[in-house]
Scaffold this motif. Structure first.
Motif, PDB file in Angstrom:
ATOM      1  N   LYS A 176      -3.915  62.353  20.015  1.00 30.26           N
ATOM      2  CA  LYS A 176      -4.742  62.031  18.660  1.00 30.26           C
ATOM      3  C   LYS A 176      -4.749  63.935  18.891  1.00 30.26           C
ATOM      4  O   LYS A 176      -4.852  64.607  19.788  1.00 30.26           O
ATOM      5  N   GLY A 177      -5.321  64.683  18.184  1.00 31.37           N
ATOM      6  CA  GLY A 177      -4.428  66.176  17.423  1.00 31.37           C
ATOM      7  C   GLY A 177      -3.846  66.717  17.026  1.00 31.37           C
ATOM      8  O   GLY A 177      -3.167  65.570  15.865  1.00 31.37           O
ATOM      9  N   THR A 178      -3.887  67.926  16.364  1.00 25.63           N
ATOM     10  CA  THR A 178      -2.638  67.854  15.471  1.00 25.63           C
ATOM     11  C   THR A 178      -2.440  69.250  16.556  1.00 25.63           C
ATOM     12  O   THR A 178      -2.806  69.759  17.268  1.00 25.63           O
ATOM     13  N   VAL A 179      -1.051  69.897  16.297  1.00 25.64           N
ATOM     14  CA  VAL A 179      -0.071  70.524  16.162  1.00 25.64           C
ATOM     15  C   VAL A 179       0.128  71.694  15.482  1.00 25.64           C
ATOM     16  O   VAL A 179       0.880  70.319  14.434  1.00 25.64           O
ATOM     17  N   GLN A 180       0.339  72.875  15.086  1.00 31.26           N
ATOM     18  CA  GLN A 180       1.310  73.622  14.763  1.00 31.26           C
ATOM     19  C   GLN A 180       1.585  75.093  14.940  1.00 31.26           C
ATOM     20  O   GLN A 180       1.260  75.538  16.478  1.00 31.26           O
ATOM     21  N   VAL A 181       3.143  74.968  15.162  1.00 29.27           N
ATOM     22  CA  VAL A 181       4.118  76.024  14.924  1.00 29.27           C
ATOM     23  C   VAL A 181       3.936  76.836  14.202  1.00 29.27           C
ATOM     24  O   VAL A 181       4.096  77.123  12.628  1.00 29.27           O
ATOM     25  N   VAL A 182       3.690  78.346  14.455  1.00 24.29           N
ATOM     26  CA  VAL A 182       3.540  79.689  13.167  1.00 24.29           C
ATOM     27  C   VAL A 182       4.499  80.274  13.875  1.00 24.29           C
ATOM     28  O   VAL A 182       4.371  80.958  14.908  1.00 24.29           O
ATOM     29  N   ASP A 239      -8.651  69.633  17.217  1.00 21.65           N
ATOM     30  CA  ASP A 239      -8.778  68.143  16.312  1.00 21.65           C
ATOM     31  C   ASP A 239      -8.333  67.300  18.048  1.00 21.65           C
ATOM     32  O   ASP A 239      -7.946  65.860  17.185  1.00 21.65           O
ATOM     33  N   GLY A 240      -8.515  67.273  18.685  1.00 22.25           N
ATOM     34  CA  GLY A 240      -8.283  66.500  19.809  1.00 22.25           C
ATOM     35  C   GLY A 240      -7.402  67.248  21.313  1.00 22.25           C
ATOM     36  O   GLY A 240      -7.336  68.186  21.700  1.00 22.25           O
ATOM     37  N   ASN A 241      -6.867  66.200  21.774  1.00 26.38           N
ATOM     38  CA  ASN A 241      -5.698  67.244  22.950  1.00 26.38           C
ATOM     39  C   ASN A 241      -4.397  66.755  23.336  1.00 26.38           C
ATOM     40  O   ASN A 241      -4.615  65.638  24.431  1.00 26.38           O
TER      41      ASN A 241
END
Length: 70
Positions: free
Chosen positions: A11-17, A54-56
Motif C-alpha cells: 500500500k502506498g505510492t512511489v514517485q521517481v523525479v 501514503d503507506g509503506n
C-alpha cells in the motif's frame, strides 16, 4: 541515455523525479505492471529522487545505461 525499471508492492505510492530536468514525477503503481522509462540526456551527472508516501510499500528500482528491452 539510461533506462529506469521500477516496481513496487503493498500500500502506498512511489514517485521517481528527474531533478536535473524538472520533469513531472513518474508515478509507479503498486501491485501493477513493471514501470519502464527511457531518458535521453547529455552525458553528465544525473540526479533522481524517489518519494514514498501514503503507506509503506516495498519498492525496487534499477537504472541501466543505454536502451534495453524488457
Amino acid at each position: 541515455m539510461y533506462t529506469i525499471y521500477a516496481r513496487c508492492s503493498g500500500k502506498g505510492t512511489v514517485q521517481v523525479v528527474d531533478l536535473a530536468n524538472g520533469d513531472e514525477p513518474s508515478l509507479i503503481s503498486c501491485d501493477g505492471a513493471r514501470t519502464v522509462g527511457r531518458v535521453h540526456t547529455d552525458e553528465k551527472r544525473q540526479a533522481l529522487r524517489v518519494t514514498v508516501s501514503d503507506g509503506n510499500p516495498s519498492w525496487r528500482i534499477a537504472v541501466v545505461s543505454g536502451e534495453h528491452a524488457m
